[in-house]
Design an enzyme around this catalytic site. Structure first.
Site, PDB file in Angstrom:
ATOM      1  N   ASP A 105     -21.059  -4.593  10.540  1.00 57.24           N
ATOM      2  CA  ASP A 105     -21.684  -5.855  10.165  1.00 57.24           C
ATOM      3  C   ASP A 105     -23.178  -5.691   9.929  1.00 57.24           C
ATOM      4  OD1 ASP A 105     -22.250  -8.477   9.702  1.00 57.24           O
ATOM      5  OD2 ASP A 105     -21.985  -9.141  11.757  1.00 57.24           O
ATOM      6  N   ASP A 329     -24.250  -8.546   2.832  1.00 51.69           N
ATOM      7  CA  ASP A 329     -23.560  -8.696   4.110  1.00 51.69           C
ATOM      8  C   ASP A 329     -22.196  -8.015   4.055  1.00 51.69           C
ATOM      9  OD1 ASP A 329     -22.824  -9.499   6.649  1.00 51.69           O
ATOM     10  OD2 ASP A 329     -22.173 -11.488   6.011  1.00 51.69           O
TER      11      ASP A 329
END
Length: 453
Positions: A105, A329
């Site tokens: 992440d 992201d």
């Protein structure tokens, strides 16, 4: 990542020197190499991915509003087969090492794992949680330790400065009321170097979660994961704790999930000969004064079939309150764009796509087409002109995806929130090597070395 994100935890630089290999190991290490595991194809229900992505996007906004050797290679695995559009990193934690799968992440900083304090752990499935009692190198920070201030602490819990056993407790709350609680701790982590040898890093800081609730971290979008590997720009991310020992950069290649058999992707920590700088295009990282976690890039314009769309530059800008901008992201599956830009792109695709339209609101997408009988459906080319005079031109399979039998949909979504930012998700990133060069504050990308020679 199809789930809500952790609250932002960024304040000061964090004990980078403690997360280093021994001198002997350091001489051997070129870079760290971790597999990014993609278990299967895209989730059988992309609408479920959309729902999870929306929860995550809401939390990203919530987080922003709160203000608050040379390298290594890790395999990346997709969580698609378990209903997740995420990529997993295989991490070994503890002494002896315990294998855990964490969501990779770039939109968060903390590395946290599901923990168990069981005394007799024989009933637990291997790898289902980190067994703290089974590790000789596990230590929670004391609640009076200054490092405990790097995480949000639960209210109403007093810290006894003199008590020997008074661990640093943390609590993360999400916008969908999901929550994880545990001890902010240190451990030894074992990573694979590019040479194939194992390298141990001591005093690696992470969250040991003993309690989790809510759909974001217990629901389908999190299936198969035992935690999150934060790779953000903040001081407690894995990229920060280990990165400076390896050139303060990392890169990954998210391989095309439609290939069979599914190839292994990799997360590289450090400067790697596997990444060809001469083939890279670079765009600067944009700084947002209200957060030091996210990797912002600057979009200057969007082209469909080399025709520039009329979108105001203000749509992509970060305003004086830290709103807007575009974030890279890896933890969000789809790509979300500011609504004015999205509507203009959607209108242009609708005008140019000649395949029969499918009107099915249950799919959750605004443009879907019937591709039955078409062996190789063709879609208009979309490209993003970025700051630094670089152009990102993803293949159409990154933004037209299979959502039902013989149906493909435009995998873009609008963002109407005035305080929101656009998000380039992991699906749009597939088939590229992306390099996050933190010292030079730039992001490089190329299709060479990620499915192309």
């Amino acid at each position: 990542m199809g789930r809500a994100l952790l609250s932002l935890l960024i304040f000061s630089l964090f004990f980078l020197s403690s997360a280093t290999p021994s001198a002997a190991n350091h001489r051997k290490v070129e870079y760290l190499k971790l597999p990014l595991l993609h278990k299967d194809t895209f989730p059988p229900n992309p609408s479920q991915s959309l729902s999870s992505d929306l929860r995550r996007i809401n939390t990203l906004y919530s987080s922003l509003n709160h203000r608050s050797i040379r390298s290594a290679k890790l395999p990346l695995t997709s969580g698609a087969s378990s209903g997740s559009g995420q990529y997993f990193v295989d991490l070994k934690l503890g002494t002896p090492p315990q294998r855990l799968l964490l969501v990779a992440d770039t939109g968060s900083d903390l590395v946290w794992v599901t923990c168990s304090a069981c005394r007799n752990c024989s009933s637990r499935r291997r790898g289902s949680a980190f067994l703290a009692r089974h590790s000789s190198t596990y230590f929670p920070f004391h609640c009076y330790d200054k490092k405990c201030r790097l995480v949000p602490n639960p209210r109403g819990v007093a810290c006894n400065h003199t008590r020997q056993h008074s661990p640093c407790r943390y609590v993360y709350s999400y916008s969908d009321e999901s929550e994880t609680r545990g001890f902010f701790s240190t451990e030894t982590t074992t990573l694979n170097a590019s040479s194939g040898s194992a390298v141990k890093f001591k005093k690696f800081a992470f969250g040991c979660s003993f309690e989790a609730s809510g759909p974001s971290i217990t629901g389908p979008s999190f299936n198969g994961a035992q935690g999150v590997m934060g790779l953000g720009r903040g001081s407690i991310s894995l990229a920060s704790q280990l990165g400076r020992r390896f050139g303060n950069k990392f890169s990954y290649c998210l391989m095309d999930y439609t290939l069979s058999p599914t190839p292994t992707s990799y997360l590289l920590i450090g400067r790697s000969a596997e990444v060809n700088d001469s083939k890279m295009s670079y765009t600067p990282m944009i700084n947002n004064p209200f957060t030091s976690t996210f990797y912002y890039i600057g979009i200057e314009s969007v082209y469909i079939e080399d025709v520039k769309l009329q979108i105001s530059p203000s749509v992509w800008a970060i305003d004086e309150l830290g709103n807007g901008g575009t974030v890279m992201d890896s933890g969000t599956t789809l790509t979300f764009l500011a609504e004015p830009a999205y509507r203009r792109i959607l209108r242009e695709f609708k005008r140019r796509v000649t395949l029969p339209k499918v009107d099915d609101p249950t799919l959750g997408f605004d443009l879907c087409v019937n591709v039955s009988g078409v062996s190789r459906p063709s879609f208009p080319k979309m490209s993003f002109k970025l700051s630094g005079d670089s152009v990102l031109s993803p293949p159409s399979g990154n933004y037209f995806i299979d959502t039902a039998e013989d149906v493909k949909c435009l995998a873009l979504q609008p963002l109407a929130a005035p305080s929101g930012f656009s998000v380039i998700g992991n699906l749009m990133q597939q088939g590229f090597v992306f390099e996050f060069d933190r010292d030079r504050s730039r992001i490089g990308f190329t299709r060479h070395g990620c499915g192309l020679p």
